[in-house]
Motif scaffolding. Structure first.
Motif, PDB file in Angstrom:
ATOM      1  N   LEU A  48      -1.001   2.090   1.318  1.00 52.56           N
ATOM      2  CA  LEU A  48       0.046   2.342   2.024  1.00 52.56           C
ATOM      3  C   LEU A  48       1.169   3.296   1.732  1.00 52.56           C
ATOM      4  CD1 LEU A  48       1.235  -1.003   3.037  1.00 52.56           C
ATOM      5  CD2 LEU A  48       1.414   0.822   4.868  1.00 52.56           C
ATOM      6  N   VAL A  49       1.142   3.952   0.478  1.00 53.70           N
ATOM      7  CA  VAL A  49       2.570   4.410   0.203  1.00 53.70           C
ATOM      8  C   VAL A  49       1.623   5.252  -0.686  1.00 53.70           C
ATOM      9  CG1 VAL A  49       4.326   3.190  -0.149  1.00 53.70           C
ATOM     10  CG2 VAL A  49       2.862   3.235  -2.243  1.00 53.70           C
ATOM     11  N   GLY A  50      -0.107   5.871  -0.174  1.00 53.50           N
ATOM     12  CA  GLY A  50      -0.629   6.804  -0.742  1.00 53.50           C
ATOM     13  C   GLY A  50      -0.770   7.016  -2.149  1.00 53.50           C
ATOM     14  N   ASN A  51      -0.802   5.845  -2.620  1.00 53.91           N
ATOM     15  CA  ASN A  51      -2.097   6.117  -4.016  1.00 53.91           C
ATOM     16  C   ASN A  51      -3.213   5.401  -3.633  1.00 53.91           C
ATOM     17  OD1 ASN A  51       0.874   6.023  -5.027  1.00 53.91           O
ATOM     18  ND2 ASN A  51       1.271   3.777  -5.684  1.00 53.91           N
ATOM     19  N   ALA A  71      16.810   7.465  -6.956  1.00 53.93           N
ATOM     20  CA  ALA A  71      16.050   9.166  -6.176  1.00 53.93           C
ATOM     21  C   ALA A  71      15.312   8.250  -5.300  1.00 53.93           C
ATOM     22  CB  ALA A  71      14.886  10.032  -7.670  1.00 53.93           C
ATOM     23  N   PRO A  72      15.755   9.117  -4.001  1.00 52.98           N
ATOM     24  CA  PRO A  72      14.176   8.636  -3.020  1.00 52.98           C
ATOM     25  C   PRO A  72      12.691   8.322  -3.146  1.00 52.98           C
ATOM     26  CG  PRO A  72      15.502  10.820  -2.809  1.00 52.98           C
ATOM     27  CD  PRO A  72      15.783  10.538  -3.770  1.00 52.98           C
ATOM     28  N   LEU A  73      12.715   7.210  -2.731  1.00 54.82           N
ATOM     29  CA  LEU A  73      11.517   6.398  -2.879  1.00 54.82           C
ATOM     30  C   LEU A  73      10.746   5.911  -2.052  1.00 54.82           C
ATOM     31  CD1 LEU A  73      12.036   4.127  -6.287  1.00 54.82           C
ATOM     32  CD2 LEU A  73      10.728   7.189  -6.147  1.00 54.82           C
ATOM     33  N   ASP A  74       9.586   6.389  -1.289  1.00 56.05           N
ATOM     34  CA  ASP A  74       8.593   5.323  -0.710  1.00 56.05           C
ATOM     35  C   ASP A  74       8.139   3.866  -0.897  1.00 56.05           C
ATOM     36  OD1 ASP A  74       8.718   7.121   1.832  1.00 56.05           O
ATOM     37  OD2 ASP A  74       7.739   8.013   0.429  1.00 56.05           O
ATOM     38  N   VAL A  75       7.932   2.794  -0.584  1.00 56.14           N
ATOM     39  CA  VAL A  75       7.712   1.575  -1.639  1.00 56.14           C
ATOM     40  C   VAL A  75       7.122   1.284  -0.176  1.00 56.14           C
ATOM     41  CG1 VAL A  75       9.783   0.739  -1.007  1.00 56.14           C
ATOM     42  CG2 VAL A  75       8.695  -0.297  -3.129  1.00 56.14           C
ATOM     43  N   TRP A  94       4.427  -5.403   4.524  1.00 59.56           N
ATOM     44  CA  TRP A  94       3.127  -5.049   5.219  1.00 59.56           C
ATOM     45  C   TRP A  94       3.487  -3.236   5.791  1.00 59.56           C
ATOM     46  CZ3 TRP A  94      -0.672  -7.032   3.147  1.00 59.56           C
ATOM     47  CH2 TRP A  94      -1.089  -8.154   2.779  1.00 59.56           C
ATOM     48  N   THR A  95       4.775  -2.425   5.219  1.00 62.49           N
ATOM     49  CA  THR A  95       4.783  -0.843   6.211  1.00 62.49           C
ATOM     50  C   THR A  95       5.450  -1.173   4.936  1.00 62.49           C
ATOM     51  OG1 THR A  95       6.122  -0.433   8.088  1.00 62.49           O
ATOM     52  CG2 THR A  95       7.045  -2.468   6.567  1.00 62.49           C
ATOM     53  N   PRO A 160       5.208  11.845  -6.155  1.00 58.67           N
ATOM     54  CA  PRO A 160       4.750  11.643  -5.257  1.00 58.67           C
ATOM     55  C   PRO A 160       3.963  11.881  -4.632  1.00 58.67           C
ATOM     56  CG  PRO A 160       6.453  12.865  -5.283  1.00 58.67           C
ATOM     57  CD  PRO A 160       6.497  12.895  -6.287  1.00 58.67           C
ATOM     58  N   ARG A 161       3.448  10.856  -3.852  1.00 61.55           N
ATOM     59  CA  ARG A 161       1.563  11.302  -3.350  1.00 61.55           C
ATOM     60  C   ARG A 161       1.299  11.647  -1.877  1.00 61.55           C
ATOM     61  NH1 ARG A 161       1.522  10.871  -8.227  1.00 61.55           N
ATOM     62  NH2 ARG A 161      -0.341   9.091  -8.823  1.00 61.55           N
ATOM     63  N   ALA A 162       0.797  12.078  -1.093  1.00 57.79           N
ATOM     64  CA  ALA A 162       0.767  12.064   0.401  1.00 57.79           C
ATOM     65  C   ALA A 162       0.430  10.918   1.760  1.00 57.79           C
ATOM     66  CB  ALA A 162      -0.597  13.147   0.357  1.00 57.79           C
ATOM     67  N   LEU A 163       1.358  10.604   2.042  1.00 60.68           N
ATOM     68  CA  LEU A 163       1.324   9.954   2.705  1.00 60.68           C
ATOM     69  C   LEU A 163       0.761   9.631   3.318  1.00 60.68           C
ATOM     70  CD1 LEU A 163       5.692   8.924   2.648  1.00 60.68           C
ATOM     71  CD2 LEU A 163       3.943   7.891   0.912  1.00 60.68           C
ATOM     72  N   PRO A 164      -0.010   8.963   3.488  1.00 56.51           N
ATOM     73  CA  PRO A 164      -1.163   8.848   5.155  1.00 56.51           C
ATOM     74  C   PRO A 164      -0.466   8.518   6.522  1.00 56.51           C
ATOM     75  CG  PRO A 164      -0.714   6.114   4.396  1.00 56.51           C
ATOM     76  CD  PRO A 164       0.018   7.412   2.968  1.00 56.51           C
ATOM     77  N   PRO A 165      -1.458   8.705   7.475  1.00 51.60           N
ATOM     78  CA  PRO A 165      -0.815   8.666   8.853  1.00 51.60           C
ATOM     79  C   PRO A 165      -0.195   7.290   9.454  1.00 51.60           C
ATOM     80  CG  PRO A 165      -2.609  10.095   9.099  1.00 51.60           C
ATOM     81  CD  PRO A 165      -2.667   8.974   7.346  1.00 51.60           C
ATOM     82  N   GLY A 166      -0.536   6.842   8.906  1.00 55.47           N
ATOM     83  CA  GLY A 166      -0.543   4.932   9.194  1.00 55.47           C
ATOM     84  C   GLY A 166       0.594   4.372   8.506  1.00 55.47           C
ATOM     85  N   SER A 167       1.489   3.639   8.577  1.00 53.84           N
ATOM     86  CA  SER A 167       2.376   3.193   7.922  1.00 53.84           C
ATOM     87  C   SER A 167       2.471   1.671   7.971  1.00 53.84           C
ATOM     88  CB  SER A 167       4.133   3.651   8.150  1.00 53.84           C
ATOM     89  OG  SER A 167       3.831   3.275   9.854  1.00 53.84           O
ATOM     90  N   VAL A 168       1.522   0.799   9.292  1.00 50.57           N
ATOM     91  CA  VAL A 168       1.631  -0.685   8.913  1.00 50.57           C
ATOM     92  C   VAL A 168       0.848  -0.851   8.803  1.00 50.57           C
ATOM     93  CG1 VAL A 168       2.116  -2.759  10.300  1.00 50.57           C
ATOM     94  CG2 VAL A 168       4.143  -0.678  10.564  1.00 50.57           C
ATOM     95  N   VAL A 169      -0.224  -2.127   7.639  1.00 46.76           N
ATOM     96  CA  VAL A 169      -1.359  -2.511   8.194  1.00 46.76           C
ATOM     97  C   VAL A 169      -0.858  -4.033   9.288  1.00 46.76           C
ATOM     98  CG1 VAL A 169      -2.621  -4.502   6.422  1.00 46.76           C
ATOM     99  CG2 VAL A 169      -1.077  -2.653   5.605  1.00 46.76           C
ATOM    100  N   ASP A 170      -1.707  -3.188  10.048  1.00 46.58           N
ATOM    101  CA  ASP A 170      -2.138  -4.525  11.445  1.00 46.58           C
ATOM    102  C   ASP A 170      -1.948  -6.138  10.760  1.00 46.58           C
ATOM    103  OD1 ASP A 170      -4.265  -5.864  13.535  1.00 46.58           O
ATOM    104  OD2 ASP A 170      -3.371  -4.200  13.993  1.00 46.58           O
TER     105      ASP A 170
END
Length: 326
Positions: A48-51, A71-75, A94-95, A160-170
């Motif tokens: 979800l966070v590009g890892n 710092a600003p972080l995506d989690v 899951w998002t 930081p990694r490149a984030l995937p287009p999807g941000s939610v696990v269905d």
């Protein structure tokens, strides 16, 4: 000056550790593979966070931490159901979530299961030890200074990694955290040491997970088993389940004294003097890790072909979940 990419631990929770995919290749030296107990949930948190390279993340057991972003972080938070709060405002699991500098991430009481995972884009940036950043508590190895997180710790986060287009696990790709489990096992190596009644109890009766459950093993209560009488060989102990020492596979089931089965998990010792009467198949080890005390469990005997098909199915399900985010 740019803000430090790190998190500060205000409250550590019950047992919050750094984990990744594990430390493979040292089992013969007595160092277990370790890594996240629920690998499926951990992989999806990272995705979800590009890892995508098995970066390290936090594994939280029952009671989670409270932490502040420096710092600003995506989690992303996956795994067992738990209220997720940013500055006191609830957000979904899951998002992918974005934290601003100074935001506080905290958690309510777990609603099922036992462990959940926090992945930050870039991963937890602690030193790799023997090829892994996973924490092995018994050996004080890896992770953050070889221990559980404590209040006041400042934990570095990687670039930081490149984030995937999807941000939610269905929801269709999310695991279930049930109070009833069917856990598939392969019998052996020492199932022949059980009586017919003892073997039937193991694979036909119900067992209940006790509170004695951690990263090394999970103990179950139930009807017990019977061991065949024999004169113990030289080098074995007096317990009817004792053998001359042998190696343990991850997932091995021991029943010391014939009363309470123990499923060895990812931080278990690599060998010892108890008979392994069965082994949980690899595809169900994540399932075992999701159990909470009180979970009703049936150990279901399967053959090797079934176990291999289950492993293939698990791989395909994970691949489908990961692909849904791209």
């Amino acid at each position: 000056m740019a803000s430090e990419r790190a998190i500060e631990i205000n409250q550590p929770g019950l047992a919050t550790t750094v984990q990744d995919r594990g430390r493979v290749g040292y089992y013969d030296l007595g160092i277990p593979q370790g890594g996240a107990l629920d690998q499926y949930s951990a992989e999806l948190a990272n995705a979800l966070v590009g890892n995508v390279d098995g970066e390290a993340l936090l594994e939280c057991t029952y009671l989670g931490p409270a932490l502040r972003a420096l710092a600003p972080l995506d989690v992303a938070v996956t795994g067992a159901p738990v209220p997720v709060q940013v500055n006191g405002v609830e957000h979904p699991q899951w998002t992918r979530l974005s934290l601003a500098e100074g935001d506080e991430l905290s958690f309510g009481y777990i609603g099922g299961g036992s462990r959940y995972y926090l992945a930050f884009s870039g991963g937890i940036d602690v030193p790799s030890v023997l090829g892994s950043r996973s924490t092995y508590l018994l050996g004080a190895l890896g992770g953050f200074q070889g221990r559980k997180l404590a209040a006041g710790d400042v934990v570095p986060i990687g670039a930081p990694r490149a984030l995937p287009p999807g941000s939610v696990v269905d929801p269709e790709h999310r695991p279930v955290f049930s109070r009833h489990q069917d856990v598939r096992v392969l019998l052996g190596l020492y199932d022949h040491r059980l009586t017919e009644r003892g073997l039937a109890n193991l694979v036909e009766e119900e067992w209940t997970l006790t509170p004695v459950a951690d990263r090394a093993g999970l103990r179950y209560d139930g009807p017990g088993v019977e061991w065949r009488e024999r004169v113990q060989p030289f080098g074995a102990g007096s317990d009817p389940s004792n053998i001359v020492d042998a190696g343990y596979a991850v997932g091995s089931i021991q029943i010391p004294g014939g009363t309470q089965p123990i499923v060895l998990h990812r931080d278990a010792v690599s060998g010892g003097g108890y008979a392994m009467v069965a082994t949980v198949i690899s595809a169900d080890m994540d399932l075992v890790a999701r159990a909470a005390p009180g979970t009703k469990t049936h150990f279901r005997e399967v053959d090797l072909d079934t176990a291999l098909l289950a492993r293939k199915d698990r791989t395909q399900r994970l691949s489908a979940a990961l692909a849904s985010l791209t």
